[in-house]
Design a protein around this motif. Sequence first.
Motif, PDB file in Angstrom:
ATOM      1  N   ASN A  58       0.006   5.803 -11.369  1.00  7.42           N
ATOM      2  CA  ASN A  58       0.320   5.431 -12.814  1.00  7.42           C
ATOM      3  C   ASN A  58      -0.447   4.196 -12.970  1.00  7.42           C
ATOM      4  O   ASN A  58      -0.732   3.288 -12.123  1.00  7.42           O
ATOM      5  CB  ASN A  58       1.866   5.040 -12.965  1.00  7.42           C
ATOM      6  CG  ASN A  58       2.557   6.584 -12.940  1.00  7.42           C
ATOM      7  OD1 ASN A  58       2.176   7.347 -13.660  1.00  7.42           O
ATOM      8  ND2 ASN A  58       3.559   6.428 -12.146  1.00  7.42           N
ATOM      9  N   GLU A  59      -0.844   3.926 -14.298  1.00  2.00           N
ATOM     10  CA  GLU A  59      -1.509   2.835 -14.758  1.00  2.00           C
ATOM     11  C   GLU A  59      -0.784   1.486 -14.722  1.00  2.00           C
ATOM     12  O   GLU A  59      -0.962   0.405 -14.471  1.00  2.00           O
ATOM     13  CB  GLU A  59      -2.327   2.791 -15.928  1.00  2.00           C
ATOM     14  CG  GLU A  59      -3.213   1.765 -16.371  1.00  2.00           C
ATOM     15  CD  GLU A  59      -3.983   2.178 -17.756  1.00  2.00           C
ATOM     16  OE1 GLU A  59      -4.558   1.368 -18.249  1.00  2.00           O
ATOM     17  OE2 GLU A  59      -3.686   3.518 -18.453  1.00  2.00           O
ATOM     18  N   PHE A  87       1.950  -7.620 -13.297  1.00  2.00           N
ATOM     19  CA  PHE A  87       1.249  -7.127 -11.856  1.00  2.00           C
ATOM     20  C   PHE A  87       0.573  -5.825 -12.193  1.00  2.00           C
ATOM     21  O   PHE A  87       0.773  -4.984 -12.662  1.00  2.00           O
ATOM     22  CB  PHE A  87       2.553  -6.914 -10.869  1.00  2.00           C
ATOM     23  CG  PHE A  87       3.578  -8.083 -10.760  1.00  2.00           C
ATOM     24  CD1 PHE A  87       3.095  -9.322 -10.172  1.00  2.00           C
ATOM     25  CD2 PHE A  87       4.631  -8.057 -11.609  1.00  2.00           C
ATOM     26  CE1 PHE A  87       3.797 -10.550 -10.233  1.00  2.00           C
ATOM     27  CE2 PHE A  87       5.570  -9.090 -11.291  1.00  2.00           C
ATOM     28  CZ  PHE A  87       5.174 -10.052 -10.728  1.00  2.00           C
ATOM     29  N   LYS A  88      -0.912  -6.097 -11.771  1.00  2.00           N
ATOM     30  CA  LYS A  88      -1.789  -4.938 -11.635  1.00  2.00           C
ATOM     31  C   LYS A  88      -1.131  -3.765 -10.850  1.00  2.00           C
ATOM     32  O   LYS A  88      -0.889  -3.865  -9.772  1.00  2.00           O
ATOM     33  CB  LYS A  88      -3.007  -5.121 -11.250  1.00  2.00           C
ATOM     34  CG  LYS A  88      -4.008  -4.302 -11.389  1.00  2.00           C
ATOM     35  CD  LYS A  88      -5.463  -4.663 -10.996  1.00  2.00           C
ATOM     36  CE  LYS A  88      -6.456  -3.551 -11.082  1.00  2.00           C
ATOM     37  NZ  LYS A  88      -6.039  -2.413 -10.739  1.00  2.00           N
ATOM     38  N   ALA A  89      -1.014  -2.676 -11.395  1.00  2.00           N
ATOM     39  CA  ALA A  89      -0.746  -1.363 -10.511  1.00  2.00           C
ATOM     40  C   ALA A  89      -1.764  -1.185  -9.540  1.00  2.00           C
ATOM     41  O   ALA A  89      -2.834  -1.092  -9.853  1.00  2.00           O
ATOM     42  CB  ALA A  89      -0.593  -0.202 -11.492  1.00  2.00           C
ATOM     43  N   ASN A  90      -1.221  -1.108  -8.260  1.00  2.00           N
ATOM     44  CA  ASN A  90      -2.176  -0.749  -6.952  1.00  2.00           C
ATOM     45  C   ASN A  90      -2.636   0.436  -6.868  1.00  2.00           C
ATOM     46  O   ASN A  90      -2.191   1.587  -7.668  1.00  2.00           O
ATOM     47  CB  ASN A  90      -1.444  -1.204  -5.884  1.00  2.00           C
ATOM     48  CG  ASN A  90      -0.964  -2.683  -5.789  1.00  2.00           C
ATOM     49  OD1 ASN A  90      -1.767  -3.540  -6.144  1.00  2.00           O
ATOM     50  ND2 ASN A  90       0.191  -2.997  -5.317  1.00  2.00           N
ATOM     51  N   GLY A 132       0.670  -0.895   0.109  1.00  2.00           N
ATOM     52  CA  GLY A 132       0.147  -0.041  -0.154  1.00  2.00           C
ATOM     53  C   GLY A 132       0.912   1.117  -0.130  1.00  2.00           C
ATOM     54  O   GLY A 132       0.363   2.413   0.459  1.00  2.00           O
ATOM     55  N   GLU A 133       2.019   1.141  -0.327  1.00  2.00           N
ATOM     56  CA  GLU A 133       2.804   2.641  -0.460  1.00  2.00           C
ATOM     57  C   GLU A 133       4.045   2.459  -1.292  1.00  2.00           C
ATOM     58  O   GLU A 133       4.426   1.027  -1.799  1.00  2.00           O
ATOM     59  CB  GLU A 133       3.508   2.814   0.924  1.00  2.00           C
ATOM     60  CG  GLU A 133       4.249   1.638   1.581  1.00  2.00           C
ATOM     61  CD  GLU A 133       4.554   2.126   3.218  1.00  2.00           C
ATOM     62  OE1 GLU A 133       4.804   3.126   3.351  1.00  2.00           O
ATOM     63  OE2 GLU A 133       4.573   1.349   4.103  1.00  2.00           O
ATOM     64  N   LYS A 134       4.445   3.520  -1.856  1.00  2.00           N
ATOM     65  CA  LYS A 134       5.522   3.490  -2.936  1.00  2.00           C
ATOM     66  C   LYS A 134       6.872   3.078  -2.517  1.00  2.00           C
ATOM     67  O   LYS A 134       7.618   2.435  -3.196  1.00  2.00           O
ATOM     68  CB  LYS A 134       5.515   4.913  -3.735  1.00  2.00           C
ATOM     69  CG  LYS A 134       6.394   5.006  -4.773  1.00  2.00           C
ATOM     70  CD  LYS A 134       6.452   6.555  -5.286  1.00  2.00           C
ATOM     71  CE  LYS A 134       7.619   6.662  -6.277  1.00  2.00           C
ATOM     72  NZ  LYS A 134       7.654   8.124  -6.715  1.00  2.00           N
ATOM     73  N   SER A 135       7.091   3.358  -1.395  1.00  2.00           N
ATOM     74  CA  SER A 135       8.722   3.226  -0.733  1.00  2.00           C
ATOM     75  C   SER A 135       8.761   2.893   0.762  1.00  2.00           C
ATOM     76  O   SER A 135       7.652   3.094   1.252  1.00  2.00           O
ATOM     77  CB  SER A 135       9.348   4.457  -1.071  1.00  2.00           C
ATOM     78  OG  SER A 135       8.814   5.623  -0.410  1.00  2.00           O
ATOM     79  N   GLU A 173       7.481   1.222  -8.126  1.00  2.00           N
ATOM     80  CA  GLU A 173       6.388   1.958  -8.727  1.00  2.00           C
ATOM     81  C   GLU A 173       5.927   0.938 -10.036  1.00  2.00           C
ATOM     82  O   GLU A 173       6.605   1.017 -10.941  1.00  2.00           O
ATOM     83  CB  GLU A 173       6.423   3.347  -8.746  1.00  2.00           C
ATOM     84  CG  GLU A 173       5.708   4.210  -9.438  1.00  2.00           C
ATOM     85  CD  GLU A 173       5.946   5.656  -9.645  1.00  2.00           C
ATOM     86  OE1 GLU A 173       5.239   6.364 -10.103  1.00  2.00           O
ATOM     87  OE2 GLU A 173       7.077   5.801  -9.642  1.00  2.00           O
ATOM     88  N   CYS A 174       4.662   0.503  -9.867  1.00  2.00           N
ATOM     89  CA  CYS A 174       3.563   0.634  -8.647  1.00  2.00           C
ATOM     90  C   CYS A 174       3.195  -0.674  -8.272  1.00  2.00           C
ATOM     91  O   CYS A 174       2.117  -1.185  -7.815  1.00  2.00           O
ATOM     92  CB  CYS A 174       2.312   0.839  -9.509  1.00  2.00           C
ATOM     93  SG  CYS A 174       2.497   2.635 -10.129  1.00  2.00           S
ATOM     94  N   TYR A 175       4.316  -1.854  -8.000  1.00  2.00           N
ATOM     95  CA  TYR A 175       4.180  -2.727  -7.281  1.00  2.00           C
ATOM     96  C   TYR A 175       5.082  -3.034  -6.359  1.00  2.00           C
ATOM     97  O   TYR A 175       6.546  -2.756  -6.591  1.00  2.00           O
ATOM     98  CB  TYR A 175       3.965  -4.040  -8.372  1.00  2.00           C
ATOM     99  CG  TYR A 175       4.010  -5.637  -7.908  1.00  2.00           C
ATOM    100  CD1 TYR A 175       2.723  -5.795  -7.114  1.00  2.00           C
ATOM    101  CD2 TYR A 175       4.925  -6.477  -7.925  1.00  2.00           C
ATOM    102  CE1 TYR A 175       2.563  -7.138  -6.678  1.00  2.00           C
ATOM    103  CE2 TYR A 175       4.919  -7.662  -7.417  1.00  2.00           C
ATOM    104  CZ  TYR A 175       3.699  -7.955  -6.649  1.00  2.00           C
ATOM    105  OH  TYR A 175       3.486  -9.198  -6.222  1.00  2.00           O
ATOM    106  N   GLU A 176       4.664  -3.429  -4.939  1.00  2.00           N
ATOM    107  CA  GLU A 176       5.795  -3.287  -3.821  1.00  2.00           C
ATOM    108  C   GLU A 176       6.740  -4.413  -3.953  1.00  2.00           C
ATOM    109  O   GLU A 176       7.801  -4.204  -3.341  1.00  2.00           O
ATOM    110  CB  GLU A 176       5.031  -3.450  -2.569  1.00  2.00           C
ATOM    111  CG  GLU A 176       3.641  -2.588  -2.254  1.00  2.00           C
ATOM    112  CD  GLU A 176       2.496  -2.907  -2.746  1.00  2.00           C
ATOM    113  OE1 GLU A 176       2.281  -3.742  -3.840  1.00  2.00           O
ATOM    114  OE2 GLU A 176       1.329  -2.545  -2.288  1.00  2.00           O
ATOM    115  N   LYS A 177       6.538  -5.363  -4.686  1.00  2.00           N
ATOM    116  CA  LYS A 177       7.421  -6.699  -4.832  1.00  2.00           C
ATOM    117  C   LYS A 177       8.387  -6.703  -5.986  1.00  2.00           C
ATOM    118  O   LYS A 177       9.002  -7.792  -6.476  1.00  2.00           O
ATOM    119  CB  LYS A 177       6.997  -7.810  -4.428  1.00  2.00           C
ATOM    120  CG  LYS A 177       6.179  -7.979  -3.293  1.00  2.00           C
ATOM    121  CD  LYS A 177       5.405  -9.035  -3.105  1.00  2.00           C
ATOM    122  CE  LYS A 177       4.394  -9.474  -1.721  1.00  2.00           C
ATOM    123  NZ  LYS A 177       5.146  -8.958  -0.680  1.00  2.00           N
TER     124      LYS A 177
END
Length: 331
Positions: free
Chosen positions: A130-131, A122-125, A84-87, A100-104
């Motif tokens: 960004n899409e 991976f779907k951008a959260n 749930g966060e970028k960094s 950005e935009c997937y945490e892993k």
Amino acid sequence: MKFLSLFLVVVAVSMSSDKNSAVFWFQDATEDSKLVLLQNRNLGHEINQYMSTDSICKTKGGKAFDTGLKVWCWDDISIPSYVGEKSKNFSDNQLKVDSECYEKQVSIEKGRLKFRVSPLNFKANDWCDNEFNIRAEISTAPWLVNHPKGTEEWFGWSYTLGDDYIVDQDNPWLFFQVHEGTKGKTPLIALWCMNKGGQGSGKAGEIHIVNSSSNYGNNFYPTNIVPTAGQTMDIVMHVVWGDTHNGLLEVWIDGVQVHNRQARTVRFSNPVGGNAKWGIYKWTWRNKDGVTKSQKQGITHLQTFMGPLKMVTRRPKDINYLSNSYMLVAP
């Protein structure tokens, strides 16, 4: 001028895989060399401090504003799990994951950092603006460091392209940058893999040194190096954060100097050095058109690896300021 029977000590370290031994040699020096003598003795001590322990790489990091030698080895570091966060900060808040935009998209695998950006897999959260996925990087922390003019830094690391790497003819990307945080501005300096017909030589996949610190746009300097799938590059960079008169940027790839230029390295509007970032930033995947252009070439993702990171930060009053520290940070 009166000559003294002094010796100037110059320190060098073997470029072989054995990092434990240091080689010393001597030459006559004048009275004016007292300061250089002192500087090189201290530089030798700095080298020995790091190398005398054992041959196993051990993390001895530091914050972005800390001076001296800083080392990160990855085997003794873990990337935090987060959602749930970028960094997220890691390594005692000395470094930060920027995914950005997937945490892993940043992980550690067999003693190396692994960066993987897959725009569609991976779907951008929802928390991301960004899409598509466009970034997998680590950076120095805290942000913003705001190095004062005159600060010098050395960076050394190895960087490996994935075995399935395909040169993207249409979309450039970068694997190193330094940014001081001005929104809407490109990084101060960066290492780009160029697209075909792009600025500079226009050779697809070629590494360019890019300096964007002036008010007059990006300056592209081609290296004539087009890395291929599975290739590992040893990279060393030396920068002095300054204006046209005292700024400096030097780059070596696989032991060969590919850039050496006295030039502005800070902005007119915000004259400070920034935070360094490593990994993958493929901004052209921000929109569907960029993603589609890559897909048509069979490119569905980008994966790279990074070895241990060494860096040196110094201020003008530090004893080893502007000493040749190539071997101190070389991979």
